[in-house]
Design a protein around this motif. Structure first.
Motif, PDB file in Angstrom:
ATOM      1  N   LEU A  30      20.245   5.425 -21.168  1.00  0.00           N
ATOM      2  CA  LEU A  30      19.454   6.225 -22.098  1.00  0.00           C
ATOM      3  C   LEU A  30      18.018   6.346 -21.625  1.00  0.00           C
ATOM      4  N   GLU A  31      17.481   5.221 -21.149  1.00  0.00           N
ATOM      5  CA  GLU A  31      16.098   5.266 -20.663  1.00  0.00           C
ATOM      6  C   GLU A  31      15.971   6.208 -19.469  1.00  0.00           C
ATOM      7  N   ALA A  32      16.968   6.204 -18.599  1.00  0.00           N
ATOM      8  CA  ALA A  32      16.932   7.108 -17.443  1.00  0.00           C
ATOM      9  C   ALA A  32      16.970   8.559 -17.887  1.00  0.00           C
ATOM     10  N   VAL A  33      17.810   8.854 -18.907  1.00  0.00           N
ATOM     11  CA  VAL A  33      17.885  10.223 -19.430  1.00  0.00           C
ATOM     12  C   VAL A  33      16.565  10.611 -20.088  1.00  0.00           C
ATOM     13  N   LEU A  34      16.014   9.684 -20.870  1.00  0.00           N
ATOM     14  CA  LEU A  34      14.767   9.982 -21.566  1.00  0.00           C
ATOM     15  C   LEU A  34      13.637  10.282 -20.601  1.00  0.00           C
ATOM     16  N   ARG A  35      13.592   9.513 -19.491  1.00  0.00           N
ATOM     17  CA  ARG A  35      12.507   9.733 -18.534  1.00  0.00           C
ATOM     18  C   ARG A  35      12.566  11.124 -17.925  1.00  0.00           C
ATOM     19  N   GLN A  36      13.758  11.700 -17.862  1.00  0.00           N
ATOM     20  CA  GLN A  36      13.907  13.005 -17.220  1.00  0.00           C
ATOM     21  C   GLN A  36      13.896  14.168 -18.215  1.00  0.00           C
ATOM     22  N   MET A  37      13.838  13.859 -19.487  1.00  0.00           N
ATOM     23  CA  MET A  37      13.832  14.936 -20.479  1.00  0.00           C
ATOM     24  C   MET A  37      12.517  15.705 -20.442  1.00  0.00           C
ATOM     25  N   GLN A  65      28.448  -3.615 -23.915  1.00  0.00           N
ATOM     26  CA  GLN A  65      28.008  -2.514 -23.056  1.00  0.00           C
ATOM     27  C   GLN A  65      26.660  -1.935 -23.485  1.00  0.00           C
ATOM     28  N   ALA A  66      26.085  -2.466 -24.570  1.00  0.00           N
ATOM     29  CA  ALA A  66      24.850  -1.885 -25.107  1.00  0.00           C
ATOM     30  C   ALA A  66      23.711  -1.914 -24.095  1.00  0.00           C
ATOM     31  N   ALA A  67      23.621  -3.027 -23.331  1.00  0.00           N
ATOM     32  CA  ALA A  67      22.507  -3.159 -22.386  1.00  0.00           C
ATOM     33  C   ALA A  67      22.553  -2.063 -21.323  1.00  0.00           C
ATOM     34  N   SER A  68      23.762  -1.845 -20.780  1.00  0.00           N
ATOM     35  CA  SER A  68      23.869  -0.799 -19.755  1.00  0.00           C
ATOM     36  C   SER A  68      23.641   0.592 -20.333  1.00  0.00           C
ATOM     37  N   GLU A  69      24.123   0.799 -21.570  1.00  0.00           N
ATOM     38  CA  GLU A  69      23.898   2.094 -22.203  1.00  0.00           C
ATOM     39  C   GLU A  69      22.412   2.339 -22.435  1.00  0.00           C
ATOM     40  N   ARG A  70      21.700   1.289 -22.769  1.00  0.00           N
ATOM     41  CA  ARG A  70      20.259   1.419 -22.982  1.00  0.00           C
ATOM     42  C   ARG A  70      19.569   1.844 -21.693  1.00  0.00           C
TER      43      ARG A  70
END
Length: 810
Positions: A284-291, A276-281
């Protein structure tokens, strides 16, 4: 603040710390302000929209009557003390001028995302002292902090709710214990795999949870080591599943260990988690872009940058610059507080991936892509695997330039105000302010003042770099006001408004320079940005502050102009205060000198007149009427002299004011000295004094006889007073151009310290207390002699007497 108030302040501080909503803060401030000030009426009002809404008030609804004053208080962030609103011009248009309010003290209160005021009213005039204002200002500052704490607490609770929402879904187990290893919290979906649910977990000890009291049992031993201050990572089997755990000490705000905090990852399903690491990454990238903060992730230990969000480019003002290693971090420009550049290995992210360092709130000055500088706060942390090995590192950062500039501006203005109030020497003060402005506002600063004749004087020039200071001085000497700056300064003085050139281009310098030599000097100064602001005195420009950016490449904007204008406003107030103080001191000095001279100098003729009248009385009692007529004539003469002396004292006041005139006539100096000595003959006899007269023949010159007589009387009086009863000599001499009078005694003499200030007003050659007098005689004597174009000098030594010598041009 007295002891009672101190105890009250401590209690108020405790209450403010305990406040949870804005109304609690308002209540504490309201009652403390009433208690400390003794005001008849107190209002706590909060600014909403264009007005102020009372949150708490006592008495009548009087607050709207002073809403304009409240608006001024909040906008200027300064206390407002008015002794009597009916007499203060600031209240001319306020309805409170006709109400019951007389005294008023208002303080701004800004915090928690808003602004308000605490307003205290008295029904009688009230003058607020500095101690009272400072105590209440400290109260409002503490209240502002409490409001900010309320805001932060509310925000923390919101974030806490979000954290609880997410932590309950965290695919792990997180817990805390107290010092007795009792569970105080437990979250995470991993709890679903345990036989004890979270609701029954709280309050249980580790021994009860695991069903063993063995101190060597790995989880219990790990928690005990954490209580001792260690961070412990371990793996263990719990109820048939494998967990990778980390336990650390839980500390309070003072750093004391109050329990443990742990996290455990179920590694039984590691393979599934890896899949599941790929999907979690991706998530995470989506969250980071919106931080709302810049985020960069790097591999360990190379430091290769592998991920960032869009906020990075916005903060740095250039696209994200990938780096294959820590060595390539040089493309990011940062600076320590002392100005030293960040080396690649010093960046927080580099320290996190190489040393496992946790960085919190590190303040970094950085250079943006457009050449400007900003300030950021950075947090960095390593990301570890189950064995504690550092896999990567993450850094988050926020741009806090505006907040930093605001804080620095307030600090700068406070320091400038302190400098301006520390001295009444205008030029020295302005020079110190210029030194403070560099490099805080600009790389160099020049201050100009308008002279009384209308010309412009440069009173201070300060540059950050000595080499550039030399180039600047050379430019100003060769071309004191270069054309474009000359135009700016003249425009500022003429219009009374600031002048800003955000970008000083080379074309502008070419147009400004009258010749190649001046152009070379202008280019050597490396002008980047320029602004000038007027120094106003009663709505009239009296000077200009010029600020230039060069070496730092700083570009001035509206915020910089506003800061410079505030500085100039305070400089103008300081100049006005200095001038008013000097005028007041001069007026006091003239008044005191005149009164002192009048009091001192009228005694001498009055004493002589009294002695003559006493002599007449004795002659009358003895029946010696044949000599009474001559004594009566002498008394009349003393009366005439007294009248003339009163008239001359008016001349002395004119002397102090620079309007002293003499009534010259041809007189015999020897005869004047003889008459003075004859007048003192009775005093000589009474004190047994021997006076050697070396008068010689007539010495004729054109002088004011009354004034010269006054000089001789002062010198003889000094010889009698300080001669210790020993013989003294009075001599008259002359040459072709000058006449001389000298008085030589053998008395106490004077030290060199007294000789340096002997002829100043109110100074004497002895310590006060033993001898009478105001110390005006020698000051008057010197003024009279110098008005005649002569000079008076003294030779003296402690215990060896004194010799005064007067030279008068004939």
């Amino acid at each position: 603040m007295n002891t009672v108030q101190t105890r009250s302040a401590a209690e108020v501080t405790r209450q403010l710390a305990a406040a949870r909503v804005r109304e609690d803060v308002a209540s504490v401030v309201f009652h403390a302000a009433r208690e400390w000030s003794g005001a008849d009426h107190v209002v706590f009002a909060w600014r909403e929209g264009g007005g102020f809404v009372p949150v708490l008030e006592e008495g009548g609804s009087a607050f709207p009557a002073v809403s304009e004053l409240a608006r001024w208080c909040v906008e200027h962030r300064q206390p407002l003390a008015i002794e009597d609103v009916r007499r203060d011009p600031r209240c001319a248009t306020e309805p409170c001028r006709e109400g019951v309010i007389r005294g008023l003290l208002m303080l701004p209160l800004c915090g928690g995302g808003g602004c308000g005021v605490v307003s205290m009213h008295w029904v009688t005039p009230h003058q607020s002292g500095l101690e009272e204002i400072e105590a209440l200002a400290a109260l409002t500052e503490a209240a502002a902090l409490a409001l900010e704490n309320v805001r932060l607490r509310e925000e923390t609770e919101r974030h806490g709710a979000w954290l609880r929402f997410t932590s309950d879904r965290l695919p792990a187990i997180c817990w805390t214990t107290d010092v007795h290893l009792r569970f105080t919290s437990g979250v995470g979906t991993g709890l679903l795999e345990l036989p004890v649910k979270s609701g029954r977990l709280l309050g249980k000890t580790l021994a009860e949870f695991f069903g063993t009291t063995d101190p060597d049992f790995r989880p219990i031993a790990a928690h005990r080591r954490a209580l001792a201050g260690e961070s412990v990572t371990y793996e263990a089997e719990w109820f048939g599943r494998a967990y990778h755990s980390r336990v650390e000490p839980l500390r309070d705000a003072l750093g004391h260990v109050v329990g443990t905090i742990g996290v455990a990852m179920d590694i039984t399903d590691r393979r599934r988690l890896l899949e599941q690491a790929a999907s979690e990454r991706s998530r995470l990238e989506a969250v980071l872009r919106q931080m709302p903060a810049g985020v960069i992730i790097a591999e360990a230990p190379s430091g290769k940058l592998v991920l960032s969000n869009d906020e990075v480019a916005r903060i740095w003002r250039h696209p994200w610059l990938p780096a294959a290693s820590i060595a390539e971090y040089t493309q990011y420009k940062g600076f320590h507080p002392d100005g030293r550049p960040y080396e690649p290995q010093e960046w927080p992210l580099a320290r996190a991936v190489t040393k496992g360092e946790l960085v919190v709130g590190e303040e970094i000055t950085y250079q943006r892509g457009d050449g400007t500088r900003g300030v950021m706060l950075a947090n960095a942390a390593p990301v570890r695997d189950a064995n504690g090995r550092i896999l990567s590192g993450v850094v988050t950062f926020w741009d806090v330039t505006l907040r930093k500039q605001t804080e620095d501006a307030h600090r700068f203005l406070a320091e400038a105000t302190s400098l301006l109030s520390a001295s009444l020497d205008t030029e020295t003060t302005l020079s110190n302010v210029a030194k403070l402005a560099v490099p805080h506002i600009a790389d160099w600063c020049a201050v100009y003042l308008v002279r009384d004749d209308g010309s412009l004087a440069r009173v201070a020039v300060v540059h950050e770099e000595p080499q550039q200071a030399e180039a600047l001085e050379e430019m100003l000497q060769a071309h004191p006001l270069a054309e474009e700056f000359d135009h700016g300064i003249k425009q500022v003085l003429r219009m009374g408004r600031p002048d800003l050139v955000a970008e000083v281009t080379d074309d502008l310098l070419v147009r400004a320079a009258p010749n190649e030599e001046v152009l070379r000097l202008l280019r050597a100064c490396r002008f980047r940005s320029y602004m000038s602001v007027p120094i106003m005195l009663r709505d009239r420009p009296v000077g200009v502050i010029t600020l230039v950016s060069s070496t730092s490449a700083r570009v001035f904007g509206p915020a910089d102009v506003a800061l410079a204008e505030e500085l100039a406003r305070r400089v103008g107030l300081a100049i006005e205060n200095a001038r008013l103080y000097q005028k007041a001191q001069e007026a006091i000095r003239v008044r005191e000198e005149f009164l002192g001279i009048a009091s001192h100098e009228l005694k001498t003729p009055l004493a002589a007149l009294q002695l003559t009248l006493e002599g007449i009385k004795r002659l009358w009692q003895k029946g010696q009427c044949d000599v009474l007529l001559s004594r009566i004539e002498a008394a009349q003469q003393q009366g005439r002299r007294l009248a003339k002396l009163i008239h001359s004292l008016l001349d002395v006041s004119r002397m102090v004011a620079g309007r002293f005139t003499l009534e010259r006539q041809e007189v015999d100096l020897t005869e004047i000295v003889k008459e003075v000595l004859d007048r003192f003959e009775g005093e000589f006899s009474a004190k047994g004094l021997k006076v050697e007269r070396r008068l010689g023949s007539a010495v004729v010159g054109t002088w004011d006889p009354l004034q010269i007589e006054q000089v001789v009387m002062n010198l003889v009086s000094n010889a009698i007073k300080y001669g210790e009863g020993k013989p003294f000599i009075v001599a008259v001499e002359s040459d072709d151009r000058s006449a001389f009078v000298s008085v030589q005694d053998q008395g106490i003499g004077m030290s060199e310290e007294f000789l340096r200030r002997l002829f100043r007003p109110f100074e004497r050659g002895v310590q006060p207390g033993r001898y009478g007098g105001l110390g005006l005689g020698l000051y008057i004597s010197r003024s009279i002699v110098e008005a005649h174009g002569g000079a008076i000098e003294v030779q003296s030594a402690r215990g060896k007497g004194s010799t005064f010598r007067v030279r008068l041009p004939r």
